[in-house]
Design a protein around this motif. Structure first.
Motif, short mmCIF file in Angstrom:
data_model
loop_
_atom_site.label_atom_id
_atom_site.label_comp_id
_atom_site.label_asym_id
_atom_site.label_seq_id
_atom_site.Cartn_x
_atom_site.Cartn_y
_atom_site.Cartn_z
N UNK A 1 1.55 24.86 38.07
CA UNK A 1 2.29 25.62 37.68
C UNK A 1 3.72 25.59 37.07
N UNK A 2 4.22 26.26 36.26
CA UNK A 2 5.49 26.19 35.83
C UNK A 2 6.57 26.52 36.72
N UNK A 3 7.56 25.25 37.07
CA UNK A 3 8.49 25.59 37.85
C UNK A 3 9.46 26.62 37.42
N UNK A 4 9.93 27.66 38.36
CA UNK A 4 10.81 28.97 37.87
C UNK A 4 12.08 28.45 37.45
N UNK A 5 12.87 29.05 36.62
CA UNK A 5 14.04 28.66 36.02
C UNK A 5 15.18 28.53 37.25
N UNK A 6 15.62 27.29 37.05
CA UNK A 6 16.69 27.00 38.12
C UNK A 6 18.17 28.01 37.93
N UNK A 7 18.18 28.44 36.66
CA UNK A 7 19.42 29.01 36.38
C UNK A 7 19.07 30.66 37.07
N UNK A 8 17.92 31.09 36.92
CA UNK A 8 17.40 32.27 37.57
C UNK A 8 17.72 32.18 38.91
N UNK B 1 -0.68 27.20 33.90
CA UNK B 1 -1.50 26.55 32.43
C UNK B 1 -2.62 26.10 32.60
N UNK B 2 -3.06 25.63 33.79
CA UNK B 2 -4.17 24.98 34.02
C UNK B 2 -4.67 25.14 35.42
N UNK B 3 -5.98 25.32 35.67
CA UNK B 3 -6.38 25.33 37.15
C UNK B 3 -7.88 24.87 36.97
N UNK B 4 -8.41 23.84 37.95
CA UNK B 4 -9.47 23.35 37.98
C UNK B 4 -10.14 23.36 39.36
N UNK C 1 1.42 18.10 33.20
CA UNK C 1 1.80 17.67 34.74
C UNK C 1 3.35 17.19 34.40
N UNK C 2 3.91 16.90 33.59
CA UNK C 2 5.15 16.62 33.65
C UNK C 2 6.13 17.78 33.60
N UNK C 3 5.86 18.89 33.36
CA UNK C 3 6.70 20.15 33.41
C UNK C 3 6.32 21.01 34.55
N UNK C 4 5.46 20.78 35.27
CA UNK C 4 4.88 21.71 36.31
C UNK C 4 4.65 21.13 37.45
N UNK C 5 4.51 21.94 38.64
CA UNK C 5 4.31 21.57 40.06
C UNK C 5 2.92 21.73 40.50
N UNK C 6 2.29 20.80 41.63
CA UNK C 6 1.12 20.91 41.81
C UNK C 6 0.63 21.92 42.83
N UNK C 7 -0.21 22.95 42.60
CA UNK C 7 -0.51 23.89 43.52
C UNK C 7 -1.93 23.37 44.19
N UNK C 8 -1.79 22.79 45.35
CA UNK C 8 -2.76 21.97 46.00
C UNK C 8 -3.77 22.98 46.80
N UNK C 9 -4.88 23.53 46.35
CA UNK C 9 -5.75 24.20 47.14
C UNK C 9 -5.95 25.73 46.83
N UNK C 10 -6.79 26.30 46.99
CA UNK C 10 -7.15 27.87 46.78
C UNK C 10 -6.10 28.59 47.15
N UNK C 11 -5.55 28.36 48.53
CA UNK C 11 -4.59 29.31 48.86
C UNK C 11 -3.11 29.43 48.29
#
Length: 261
Positions: free
Chosen positions: A98-105, A45-48, A22-32
């Motif tokens: 989901x892992x947040x994309x690289x800020x540098x990129x 890394x994880x989906x429930x 949770x600390x390094x990721x953002x929440x994907x809320x819902x199927x879509x």
């Protein structure tokens, strides 16, 4: 009676994996949101879900292109376990990290020229849902990215929910006005030139102020041109997302429509 197996304990299973990430990721809320994130290469890394059969049925109907990935990723948990992981359970009973994309990129992509599509700039936005709707629009039109100034976090869970996971389809960053990407800045303002007489270049920055206070003096001073949308007299303003949609449509009508790979 079937043996349920040993108690997995507090350090095993999807809830534990959720808390670890949770600390390094953002929440994907819902199927879509999960569907869109996977389509655009998000690392999940994880989906429930509390209804795996229902989620996969949605995939069969609406997203067969990611159905196999979803089948391997989604883990069914109890309704109680699902509700404990999200502040506001989604009707589809799906959540993922989901892992947040690289800020540098992201910054590199914003700065790269020539651009094939504009960058949308939200100048000190206030409403999280509106910001999410703008990101969804920008992704749909193939914009290079969305940049916010001010204190609003464009990766806030409510913004990601409003964007339906399409943060992963475009660049989303927060910057100071002085650090905006290169390119001619067209700022939307009621005192500007009528947009119908202008051609918006692909490398433009399209800036929108907040609905309450409009453009900040700093952003207005940075603008190369002020642009106005057609509006009936005595109508105060358009919704932010509506203004962005009208402007991006005007740009795309000049030949900047999304390119299909």
């Amino acid at each position: 009676m079937t043996d349920p197996g040993p108690d997995p304990g507090p350090d095993c299973g999807p809830p534990a994996a959720w808390h670890r990430n949770a600390g390094r990721c953002v929440l994907l809320d819902g199927f879509h949101a999960l569907k869109h994130a996977l389509r655009f290469g998000a690392e999940v890394p994880v989906a429930v879900t509390s209804d795996r059969a229902g989620a996969l049925a949605l995939a069969d109907e609406l997203a067969p292109d990611v159905r196999e990935v979803l089948a391997g990723l989604l883990t069914e948990v109890s309704r109680e376990a699902y509700a404990s992981l999200v502040a506001r359970p989604h009707p589809t009973a799906v959540a993922a990290l989901a892992v947040r994309p690289s800020r540098a990129a992201g910054l590199e992509a914003l700065a790269r020229t020539p651009r094939r599509a504009p960058v949308v700039v939200l100048d000190q936005p206030r409403n999280l849902g509106n910001a999410g709707a703008v990101i969804r629009l920008a992704a749909g039109f193939g914009a290079t990215g969305v940049v916010t100034t001010g204190t609003l976090d464009p990766w806030h869970p409510t913004v990601v929910r409003g964007g339906a996971g399409l943060h992963f389809a475009t660049v989303v960053e927060r910057l100071e006005v002085a650090g905006l990407p290169p390119g001619p800045l067209f700022a939307l303002d009621p005192e500007g030139e009528d947009i119908r007489g202008l051609e918006l270049p692909d490398d433009a920055l399209l800036a929108f102020g907040s609905e309450r206070s409009g453009l900040t003096p700093e952003l207005r001073a940075r603008a190369d041109r002020l642009v106005a949308l057609p509006m009936r007299p005595q109508v105060s303003s358009y919704n932010l997302a509506t203004s962005v949609a009208m402007t991006l449509y005007h740009w795309s009508a000049g030949g900047g429509a999304p390119r299909v790979p």
